[in-house]
Design an enzyme around this catalytic site. Structure first.
Site, PDB file in Angstrom:
ATOM      1  N   ALA A 178       0.870  -1.174   0.000  1.00  0.00           N
ATOM      2  CA  ALA A 178       0.000   0.000   0.000  1.00  0.00           C
ATOM      3  C   ALA A 178       0.905   1.222   0.000  1.00  0.00           C
ATOM      4  CB  ALA A 178      -0.880  -0.032   1.240  1.00  0.00           C
TER       5      ALA A 178
ATOM      6  N   GLY B  81       0.551  -5.066   0.732  1.00  0.00           N
ATOM      7  CA  GLY B  81      -0.659  -5.036  -0.105  1.00  0.00           C
ATOM      8  C   GLY B  81      -0.449  -5.684  -1.465  1.00  0.00           C
TER       9      GLY B  81
ATOM     10  N   GLU C 186      -0.939  -9.252  -0.876  1.00  0.00           N
ATOM     11  CA  GLU C 186      -2.379  -9.431  -0.626  1.00  0.00           C
ATOM     12  C   GLU C 186      -3.160  -9.420  -1.944  1.00  0.00           C
ATOM     13  OE1 GLU C 186      -2.168  -6.257   2.369  1.00  0.00           O
ATOM     14  OE2 GLU C 186      -3.283  -7.613   3.679  1.00  0.00           O
TER      15      GLU C 186
ATOM     16  N   GLU D 218       4.523  -5.518   7.024  1.00  0.00           N
ATOM     17  CA  GLU D 218       3.765  -4.496   7.762  1.00  0.00           C
ATOM     18  C   GLU D 218       4.277  -4.269   9.171  1.00  0.00           C
ATOM     19  OE1 GLU D 218       2.443  -6.776   5.781  1.00  0.00           O
ATOM     20  OE2 GLU D 218       0.857  -5.878   4.570  1.00  0.00           O
TER      21      GLU D 218
HETATM   22  N1  CO8 Z   1       4.562   3.068  -0.653  1.00  0.00           N
HETATM   23  C1  CO8 Z   1       4.964   4.239  -1.213  1.00  0.00           C
HETATM   24  N2  CO8 Z   1       6.105   4.363  -1.902  1.00  0.00           N
HETATM   25  C2  CO8 Z   1       6.880   3.277  -2.045  1.00  0.00           C
HETATM   26  C3  CO8 Z   1       6.528   2.017  -1.515  1.00  0.00           C
HETATM   27  C4  CO8 Z   1       5.293   1.945  -0.785  1.00  0.00           C
HETATM   28  N3  CO8 Z   1       4.849   0.792  -0.274  1.00  0.00           N
HETATM   29  N4  CO8 Z   1       7.505   1.130  -1.793  1.00  0.00           N
HETATM   30  C5  CO8 Z   1       8.426   1.795  -2.511  1.00  0.00           C
HETATM   31  N5  CO8 Z   1       8.060   3.094  -2.657  1.00  0.00           N
HETATM   32  C6  CO8 Z   1       8.782   4.152  -3.343  1.00  0.00           C
HETATM   33  C7  CO8 Z   1      10.018   4.595  -2.561  1.00  0.00           C
HETATM   34  O1  CO8 Z   1       9.656   5.502  -1.532  1.00  0.00           O
HETATM   35  C8  CO8 Z   1      10.868   5.205  -3.637  1.00  0.00           C
HETATM   36  O2  CO8 Z   1      10.379   6.497  -3.913  1.00  0.00           O
HETATM   37  P1  CO8 Z   1      11.442   7.718  -4.151  1.00  0.00           P
HETATM   38  O3  CO8 Z   1      12.223   7.311  -5.386  1.00  0.00           O
HETATM   39  O4  CO8 Z   1      10.545   8.888  -4.382  1.00  0.00           O
HETATM   40  O5  CO8 Z   1      12.273   7.780  -2.939  1.00  0.00           O
HETATM   41  C9  CO8 Z   1      10.553   4.345  -4.862  1.00  0.00           C
HETATM   42  O6  CO8 Z   1       9.326   3.668  -4.562  1.00  0.00           O
HETATM   43  C10 CO8 Z   1      11.616   3.284  -5.111  1.00  0.00           C
HETATM   44  O7  CO8 Z   1      11.803   2.553  -3.926  1.00  0.00           O
HETATM   45  P2  CO8 Z   1      13.220   2.281  -3.242  1.00  0.00           P
HETATM   46  O8  CO8 Z   1      14.187   3.379  -3.597  1.00  0.00           O
HETATM   47  O9  CO8 Z   1      12.988   2.012  -1.790  1.00  0.00           O
HETATM   48  O10 CO8 Z   1      13.648   0.961  -4.003  1.00  0.00           O
HETATM   49  P3  CO8 Z   1      14.664  -0.162  -3.487  1.00  0.00           P
HETATM   50  O11 CO8 Z   1      14.909  -1.055  -4.643  1.00  0.00           O
HETATM   51  O12 CO8 Z   1      15.836   0.440  -2.791  1.00  0.00           O
HETATM   52  O13 CO8 Z   1      13.839  -0.972  -2.369  1.00  0.00           O
HETATM   53  C11 CO8 Z   1      11.905  -2.118  -1.503  1.00  0.00           C
HETATM   54  C12 CO8 Z   1      12.741  -1.733  -2.751  1.00  0.00           C
HETATM   55  C13 CO8 Z   1      12.703  -3.075  -0.625  1.00  0.00           C
HETATM   56  C14 CO8 Z   1      10.657  -2.807  -2.012  1.00  0.00           C
HETATM   57  C15 CO8 Z   1      11.558  -0.853  -0.700  1.00  0.00           C
HETATM   58  O14 CO8 Z   1      11.010   0.130  -1.582  1.00  0.00           O
HETATM   59  C16 CO8 Z   1      10.557  -1.064   0.404  1.00  0.00           C
HETATM   60  O15 CO8 Z   1      10.896  -1.608   1.440  1.00  0.00           O
HETATM   61  N6  CO8 Z   1       9.288  -0.621   0.181  1.00  0.00           N
HETATM   62  C17 CO8 Z   1       8.242  -0.699   1.171  1.00  0.00           C
HETATM   63  C18 CO8 Z   1       7.735  -2.094   1.308  1.00  0.00           C
HETATM   64  C19 CO8 Z   1       6.665  -2.165   2.364  1.00  0.00           C
HETATM   65  O16 CO8 Z   1       6.886  -1.930   3.520  1.00  0.00           O
HETATM   66  N7  CO8 Z   1       5.456  -2.534   1.930  1.00  0.00           N
HETATM   67  C20 CO8 Z   1       4.332  -2.690   2.806  1.00  0.00           C
HETATM   68  C21 CO8 Z   1       3.578  -1.424   2.880  1.00  0.00           C
HETATM   69  S1  CO8 Z   1       2.286  -1.493   4.106  1.00  0.00           S
HETATM   70  C22 CO8 Z   1       1.072  -2.374   3.358  1.00  0.00           C
HETATM   71  O17 CO8 Z   1       1.159  -2.778   2.233  1.00  0.00           O
HETATM   72  C23 CO8 Z   1      -0.122  -2.593   4.192  1.00  0.00           C
HETATM   73  C24 CO8 Z   1      -1.276  -3.095   3.349  1.00  0.00           C
HETATM   74  C25 CO8 Z   1      -2.565  -2.918   4.032  1.00  0.00           C
HETATM   75  C26 CO8 Z   1      -2.933  -1.489   4.123  1.00  0.00           C
HETATM   76  C27 CO8 Z   1      -4.251  -1.341   4.757  1.00  0.00           C
HETATM   77  C28 CO8 Z   1      -4.665   0.098   4.746  1.00  0.00           C
HETATM   78  C29 CO8 Z   1      -5.085   0.579   6.026  1.00  0.00           C
END
Ligand code: CO8
Length: 258
Positions: free
Chosen positions: A66, A111, A114, A134
């Protein structure tokens, strides 16, 4: 669908190939994604030509979760509503009358996993990575990850992924049954299309019923599910039925004309 900004859809031979295109944010799921996905599911569910859907992501992610930037400022009430909204979208995707294949090209996290789990089965590129991170953010999954993951991989594997937030690769995902097949990255779409084409060639009513009945197996007791199966089985017999043509074709050593 021409006005969509995140989802692009290409329809070929009864197969709708949907690509999530927001690679600059690793296809993170924001409100616009859910709006578009709701509209897409509604449209495809009413299109009698569609027999299978394949969903994939552009770039190095299937979906990295998400959209954290959109979620960060939400209140508790807004968080509940955001989660519920996503759950409903994924449920309607799951309830589409035809099979939905997730072609997982890269990160399927939070997400994103999911979403993949709401599909009927999952084909992964060797580059795919899976996780429910998460708890790293002080959150639980919000799109029914705690519910679908144990149903797919069992309680121990689910709690391992959900509590440690450990990311696993495609081979490990295959080992625990989270995905059904792993292929070379370049072959992901071709192989997903090949499987989709196999489905297109089957009796369409039979495929729909198989999906419905098999999903019911997880929601009902054996006796009720078996009774439902007999009803659907029987409905495929009779004059000019799909079953009659399929069985006749077998006996006459020819391809069925559906
Ligand atoms: N949300 C928003 N932006 C994101 C997300 C995300 N989940 N994941 C990556 N991005 C963005 C980064 O912020 C970055 O943006 P910018 O270039 O502007 O800084 C861009 O995408 C590229 O990402 P990275 O530079 O981090 O890329 P890497 O290759 O270094 O890393 C990863 C890749 C490991 C996937 C890393 O991006 C990461 O850890 N992302 C987050 C993963 C995460 O925690 N996902 C779970 C999110 S919570 C969720 O999904 C809950 C679902 C239920 C929600 C219910 C609602 C209430």
């Amino acid at each position: 669908m021409s006005d969509f900004k995140i989802l692009t859809t290409e329809i070929r031979n009864g197969i709708a190939v949907v690509t999530i295109k927001r690679p600059e944010a690793l296809n993170a799921l924001n409100s616009l994604f859910f709006e578009e996905m709701d509209r897409l599911v509604e449209q495809l569910s009413q299109d009698p030509e569609i027999r299978v859907m394949v969903i994939t992501g552009e770039g190095k992610a299937f979906v990295a979760g998400a959209d954290i930037a959109e979620m960060v400022s939400k209140t508790a009430l807004e968080g509940t509503a955001f989660g519920r909204r996503g759950q409903q979208t994924f449920r309607s995707l799951e309830l589409l009358p035809f099979p939905v294949i997730a072609a997982i090209n890269g990160f399927a996290l939070g997400g994103g996993l999911e979403l993949a789990m709401a599909c009927d089965f999952r084909i992964a590129s060797v580059k795919a990575k899976f996780g429910q991170p998460e708890v790293n953010l002080g959150l639980t999954p919000g799109y029914a990850g705690t519910q679908r993951l144990p149903r797919l991989v069992g309680l121990g594997n689910a709690l391992f992924l959900l509590t440690t937030a450990e990311m696993i690769d495609a081979r490990e995902a295959l080992r625990i049954g989270l995905v059904q097949k792993v292929v070379e990255h370049e072959e992901l779409i071709d192989e997903s299309m090949r499987l989709a084409m196999l489905i297109v060639q089957k009796g369409s009513q039979a495929v729909k019923k198989v999906k419905l009945l098999t999903r019911k197996a997880l929601e009902t007791d054996l006796e009720t599910g078996s009774l439902l199966e007999s009803d659907h089985f029987g409905s495929l017999f009779g004059e000019n039925s799909e079953g009659e043509e399929g069985m006749k074709a077998f006996l006459e050593k020819r391809k069925p004309k559906w």
